[in-house]
Design a protein around this motif. Structure first.
Motif, PDB file in Angstrom:
ATOM      1  N   ASN A   1      19.384 -39.594  -7.009  1.00  0.00           N
ATOM      2  CA  ASN A   1      19.342 -39.061  -5.658  1.00  0.00           C
ATOM      3  C   ASN A   1      18.974 -37.595  -5.753  1.00  0.00           C
ATOM      4  OD1 ASN A   1      20.265 -41.503  -4.603  1.00  0.00           O
ATOM      5  ND2 ASN A   1      22.396 -40.924  -5.000  1.00  0.00           N
ATOM      6  N   SER A   2      18.465 -37.015  -4.707  1.00  0.00           N
ATOM      7  CA  SER A   2      18.119 -35.600  -4.717  1.00  0.00           C
ATOM      8  C   SER A   2      18.460 -34.995  -3.374  1.00  0.00           C
ATOM      9  CB  SER A   2      16.621 -35.404  -5.018  1.00  0.00           C
ATOM     10  OG  SER A   2      15.840 -35.989  -4.002  1.00  0.00           O
ATOM     11  N   PHE A   3      18.645 -33.688  -3.386  1.00  0.00           N
ATOM     12  CA  PHE A   3      18.921 -32.998  -2.142  1.00  0.00           C
ATOM     13  C   PHE A   3      18.382 -31.592  -2.264  1.00  0.00           C
ATOM     14  CE2 PHE A   3      22.391 -31.776  -4.819  1.00  0.00           C
ATOM     15  CZ  PHE A   3      22.630 -30.474  -4.471  1.00  0.00           C
TER      16      PHE A   3
ATOM     17  N   GLY B   1      33.218 -34.972   6.339  1.00  0.00           N
ATOM     18  CA  GLY B   1      32.072 -34.768   5.463  1.00  0.00           C
ATOM     19  C   GLY B   1      30.938 -33.998   6.098  1.00  0.00           C
ATOM     20  N   ASP B   2      31.253 -33.122   7.053  1.00  0.00           N
ATOM     21  CA  ASP B   2      30.232 -32.303   7.722  1.00  0.00           C
ATOM     22  C   ASP B   2      30.004 -31.046   6.887  1.00  0.00           C
ATOM     23  OD1 ASP B   2      28.617 -30.826   9.377  1.00  0.00           O
ATOM     24  OD2 ASP B   2      29.780 -31.182  11.193  1.00  0.00           O
ATOM     25  N   ALA B   3      29.161 -31.168   5.878  1.00  0.00           N
ATOM     26  CA  ALA B   3      28.969 -30.079   4.921  1.00  0.00           C
ATOM     27  C   ALA B   3      28.314 -28.863   5.555  1.00  0.00           C
ATOM     28  CB  ALA B   3      28.147 -30.565   3.733  1.00  0.00           C
ATOM     29  N   ASN B   4      27.383 -29.076   6.483  1.00  0.00           N
ATOM     30  CA  ASN B   4      26.668 -27.944   7.076  1.00  0.00           C
ATOM     31  C   ASN B   4      27.615 -27.018   7.833  1.00  0.00           C
ATOM     32  OD1 ASN B   4      24.153 -28.740   6.109  1.00  0.00           O
ATOM     33  ND2 ASN B   4      23.748 -30.031   7.891  1.00  0.00           N
ATOM     34  N   ASN B   5      28.397 -27.581   8.753  1.00  0.00           N
ATOM     35  CA  ASN B   5      29.322 -26.745   9.523  1.00  0.00           C
ATOM     36  C   ASN B   5      30.425 -26.189   8.643  1.00  0.00           C
ATOM     37  OD1 ASN B   5      28.517 -26.686  12.406  1.00  0.00           O
ATOM     38  ND2 ASN B   5      28.598 -28.902  12.187  1.00  0.00           N
TER      39      ASN B   5
ATOM     40  N   GLY C   1      35.468 -31.916   1.050  1.00  0.00           N
ATOM     41  CA  GLY C   1      34.389 -32.036   2.023  1.00  0.00           C
ATOM     42  C   GLY C   1      33.061 -32.395   1.380  1.00  0.00           C
ATOM     43  N   TYR C   2      32.728 -31.717   0.286  1.00  0.00           N
ATOM     44  CA  TYR C   2      31.481 -32.036  -0.421  1.00  0.00           C
ATOM     45  C   TYR C   2      31.536 -33.444  -1.007  1.00  0.00           C
ATOM     46  CZ  TYR C   2      29.869 -27.201  -0.056  1.00  0.00           C
ATOM     47  OH  TYR C   2      29.428 -25.989   0.424  1.00  0.00           O
ATOM     48  N   ALA C   3      32.718 -33.847  -1.468  1.00  0.00           N
ATOM     49  CA  ALA C   3      32.856 -35.206  -1.992  1.00  0.00           C
ATOM     50  C   ALA C   3      32.654 -36.229  -0.882  1.00  0.00           C
ATOM     51  CB  ALA C   3      34.236 -35.381  -2.634  1.00  0.00           C
ATOM     52  N   ASN C   4      33.220 -35.979   0.289  1.00  0.00           N
ATOM     53  CA  ASN C   4      33.043 -36.896   1.419  1.00  0.00           C
ATOM     54  C   ASN C   4      31.592 -36.966   1.872  1.00  0.00           C
ATOM     55  OD1 ASN C   4      35.763 -37.591   1.560  1.00  0.00           O
ATOM     56  ND2 ASN C   4      36.264 -35.906   2.951  1.00  0.00           N
ATOM     57  N   ALA C   5      30.870 -35.852   1.687  1.00  0.00           N
ATOM     58  CA  ALA C   5      29.457 -35.821   2.062  1.00  0.00           C
ATOM     59  C   ALA C   5      28.552 -36.375   0.970  1.00  0.00           C
ATOM     60  CB  ALA C   5      29.046 -34.388   2.407  1.00  0.00           C
ATOM     61  N   GLY C   6      29.108 -36.675  -0.196  1.00  0.00           N
ATOM     62  CA  GLY C   6      28.308 -37.192  -1.305  1.00  0.00           C
ATOM     63  C   GLY C   6      27.532 -36.123  -2.043  1.00  0.00           C
ATOM     64  N   LEU C   7      27.889 -34.846  -1.830  1.00  0.00           N
ATOM     65  CA  LEU C   7      27.181 -33.738  -2.492  1.00  0.00           C
ATOM     66  C   LEU C   7      27.971 -33.321  -3.730  1.00  0.00           C
ATOM     67  CD1 LEU C   7      26.287 -31.667   0.708  1.00  0.00           C
ATOM     68  CD2 LEU C   7      24.838 -33.288  -0.530  1.00  0.00           C
TER      69      LEU C   7
ATOM     70  N   ALA D   1      36.674 -39.509  -8.238  1.00  0.00           N
ATOM     71  CA  ALA D   1      36.823 -40.896  -7.798  1.00  0.00           C
ATOM     72  C   ALA D   1      35.739 -41.267  -6.792  1.00  0.00           C
ATOM     73  CB  ALA D   1      38.203 -41.114  -7.200  1.00  0.00           C
ATOM     74  N   LYS D   2      35.435 -40.349  -5.882  1.00  0.00           N
ATOM     75  CA  LYS D   2      34.381 -40.589  -4.903  1.00  0.00           C
ATOM     76  C   LYS D   2      33.026 -40.772  -5.581  1.00  0.00           C
ATOM     77  CE  LYS D   2      35.376 -40.456  -0.404  1.00  0.00           C
ATOM     78  NZ  LYS D   2      34.763 -41.345   0.607  1.00  0.00           N
ATOM     79  N   ALA D   3      32.811 -40.018  -6.665  1.00  0.00           N
ATOM     80  CA  ALA D   3      31.558 -40.105  -7.415  1.00  0.00           C
ATOM     81  C   ALA D   3      31.528 -41.301  -8.347  1.00  0.00           C
ATOM     82  CB  ALA D   3      31.352 -38.820  -8.220  1.00  0.00           C
ATOM     83  N   GLU D   4      32.634 -42.052  -8.390  1.00  0.00           N
ATOM     84  CA  GLU D   4      32.780 -43.212  -9.273  1.00  0.00           C
ATOM     85  C   GLU D   4      32.585 -42.827 -10.734  1.00  0.00           C
ATOM     86  OE1 GLU D   4      30.153 -46.262  -7.939  1.00  0.00           O
ATOM     87  OE2 GLU D   4      31.080 -46.410  -5.951  1.00  0.00           O
ATOM     88  N   ASP D   5      32.989 -41.612 -11.047  1.00  0.00           N
ATOM     89  CA  ASP D   5      32.916 -41.124 -12.428  1.00  0.00           C
ATOM     90  C   ASP D   5      34.333 -41.127 -12.998  1.00  0.00           C
ATOM     91  OD1 ASP D   5      32.451 -39.882 -14.826  1.00  0.00           O
ATOM     92  OD2 ASP D   5      31.132 -38.350 -13.988  1.00  0.00           O
ATOM     93  N   LEU D   6      34.761 -42.286 -13.470  1.00  0.00           N
ATOM     94  CA  LEU D   6      36.133 -42.439 -13.928  1.00  0.00           C
ATOM     95  C   LEU D   6      36.402 -41.686 -15.224  1.00  0.00           C
ATOM     96  CD1 LEU D   6      36.779 -46.203 -13.105  1.00  0.00           C
ATOM     97  CD2 LEU D   6      36.924 -44.188 -11.643  1.00  0.00           C
ATOM     98  N   MET D   7      35.379 -41.533 -16.053  1.00  0.00           N
ATOM     99  CA  MET D   7      35.565 -40.794 -17.305  1.00  0.00           C
ATOM    100  C   MET D   7      35.920 -39.335 -17.010  1.00  0.00           C
ATOM    101  SD  MET D   7      32.918 -40.204 -20.469  1.00  0.00           S
ATOM    102  CE  MET D   7      32.798 -41.965 -20.750  1.00  0.00           C
TER     103      MET D   7
END
Length: 489
Positions: free
Chosen positions: A4-6, A354-358, A384-390, A421-427
């Motif tokens: 993914n990219s942003f 997850g409103d990262a902009n505001n 907040g960034y985790a909820n936004a997927g950033l 956990a949100k990133a599914e990076d359990l390690m």
């Protein structure tokens, strides 16, 4: 591998006036948030779906990022200063200043170490004020056993106990929810003619009983106070008021409030108002909160900054951004400053959705106005960034917290674990968990629940079992340590 990219961009334009945009417009304009002038930048970052950090990299917690503490221990600093002093008077001043500094910073272990050094000197004289400060410090830091030992030492040195000393000791046990021991000390005070309990002693005990939902004990304490002609003050009543409210005992709460209105010794004050507003605001009962706000205003109680922060937080949690904006603008009109708590409430409101902009607009405004961010600020940003997927921004935020020397605590680590956990990076989640334990931060229910949910989502039942066992061992260990701490010296 799927990626993914942003991209990020910041505008250098300033908003000349608060504008109310149409539905769906930029919410930050409603608060008249002004971005600091900055050069327009953009970047593009690619990252894998389930691995957002390099192999073996802990996000942000590296020695280069300011988390390695190269400072010498305070005791060594004291020794160095001592060697430079050529007379006892200078040495005493140095140690006394160090002791006061540790007390102010709530460093109970270092404070006791310096105090022991001071007691070994021939010029040492016992002072009631020093013992009182240490007793209060130990109570606030959850060290009732140490407080008891210090109290016993004080008696051995010939200092006479007073109601204030006993009250401080009662407070130490109450803060650690050791109510039975606190009542034992109360009975001892009653037996001593010159150490009779006062309204402050009873208020501390009542608060402990309220926090433990032991309202039967509250009633008995009120009866004792009446028998001893001790009149509850506003602080006492506010404590009970808050307890009844949290327990959902609204009828009892209204009775207490009615009694306060009729009393001359415990009239409602701003704390009463804030307690009621916070109670209904946290429960999401906005209409009831607003009605009580109007009632208190008719009583002649004037709002303060904390009052407005409570309203902002309540509106933010219910996503009532128009009302949140109105309160903030009203604060500006009345020249009430936007504090760290004000900004945290707004950041938290955007973080939850997850409103990262505001969220970023709010944080930028916070820094531009010179308002100091705290640990909660960064907890909200990370979540907040985790909820936004950033997730790359999670790393940047943790690194920024290190550079700004933001104090770590259990909530901070929990927010990073939540992001992993949100990133599914359990390690990486396990690495954060290990570092949390290495730094001896308390593992709470949130820590375990987030990790258990992450393991269950991946079907890792063995990990869930191990974690539940560790939770039980942690609880048992804390209980054993508490019992050991309370054993007589």
């Amino acid at each position: 591998m799927a990626t993914n990219s942003f991209s990020l961009s910041s505008s250098s334009s300033l908003f000349p006036s608060p504008l109310l945009p149409p539905a769906g417009g930029n919410l930050c304009r409603r608060f008249n948030f002004r971005r600091p002038v900055a050069a327009v930048t953009s970047c593009s970052v690619a990252f894998p779906k389930k691995k957002h950090w390099k192999q073996g990299e802990y996000p942000g917690f590296t020695e280069q990022n300011g988390f390695k503490n190269n400072k010498k221990t305070p005791i060594k600093n004291i020794k160095k200063k001592m060697d430079r002093k050529s007379n006892a008077k200078g040495w005493v001043n140095t140690v006394t200043e160090a002791l006061s500094d540790h007390i102010d910073k709530k460093q109970w272990l270092q404070a006791l170490q310096v105090f022991e050094m001071l007691k070994e000197q021939p010029f040492y004289q016992s002072k009631e004020s020093t013992y009182m400060k240490l007793l209060v410090l130990l109570g606030r830091c959850g060290q009732p056993g140490k407080a008891q030992q210090l109290f016993d030492t004080m008696i051995e040195e010939g200092l006479e106990p007073t109601p204030e000393f006993y009250t401080a000791l009662v407070g130490a046990y109450c803060r650690s929810n050791i109510i039975d021991k606190a009542f034992t000390i109360l009975h001892r005070m009653i037996e001593l003619p010159y150490c009779q309990p006062n309204v402050y002693t009873y208020s501390i005990l009542i608060k402990a009983c309220v926090d433990a939902s032991r309202f039967d004990l509250v009633d008995s304490l009120y009866e004792q106070m009446a028998e001893r002609s001790i009149v509850p003050n506003t602080v006492t009543q506010n404590i009970v008021l808050s307890g009844y409210g949290r327990a959902g005992k609204y009828e009892e709460m209204e009775k207490v409030l009615s009694g306060m209105l009729e009393s001359t010794n415990s009239r409602p004050d701003i704390w009463t108002m804030n307690t009621i507003l916070s109670l209904f605001g946290n429960k999401g009962e906005i209409e009831t909160m607003e009605k009580w706000y109007e009632k208190f205003c008719t009583f002649g109680i004037e709002s303060e900054t904390r009052t407005f922060n409570i309203l902002i937080s309540a509106y933010g949690k219910k996503r009532m951004y128009d009302k949140m904006s109105s309160v903030m603008q009203y604060m500006r009109k009345l020249s009430f400053p936007w504090t760290t708590s004000t900004y945290n409430s707004v950041i938290e409101a955007f973080s939850d959705v997850g409103d990262a902009n505001n969220m970023e607009y709010t944080f930028d405004q916070m820094r531009a106005e010179g308002v100091k961010a705290d640990t909660k600020t960064f907890c909200c940003l990370i979540r907040g960034y985790a909820n936004a997927g950033l997730f790359p921004k999670v790393i940047n935020t943790v690194q920024l917290a290190g550079k700004l020397e933001i104090p770590e605590n259990t909530s901070f680590f929990n927010s990073v674990i939540y992001a992993c956990a949100k990133a599914e990076d359990l390690m990486e989640m396990e690495r954060v968990f290990k570092r949390m334990k290495d730094k001896q931060f308390r593992l709470d229910d949130t820590t375990f629940s987030v990790m258990v949910e992450a393991y269950r989502k991946e079907g890792m039942t063995d990990k869930v079992y191990d974690l539940e066992q560790e939770k039980q061992l942690t609880s048992a260990s804390e209980s054993d340590e508490e019992k050991l701490e309370l054993m007589p010296a």
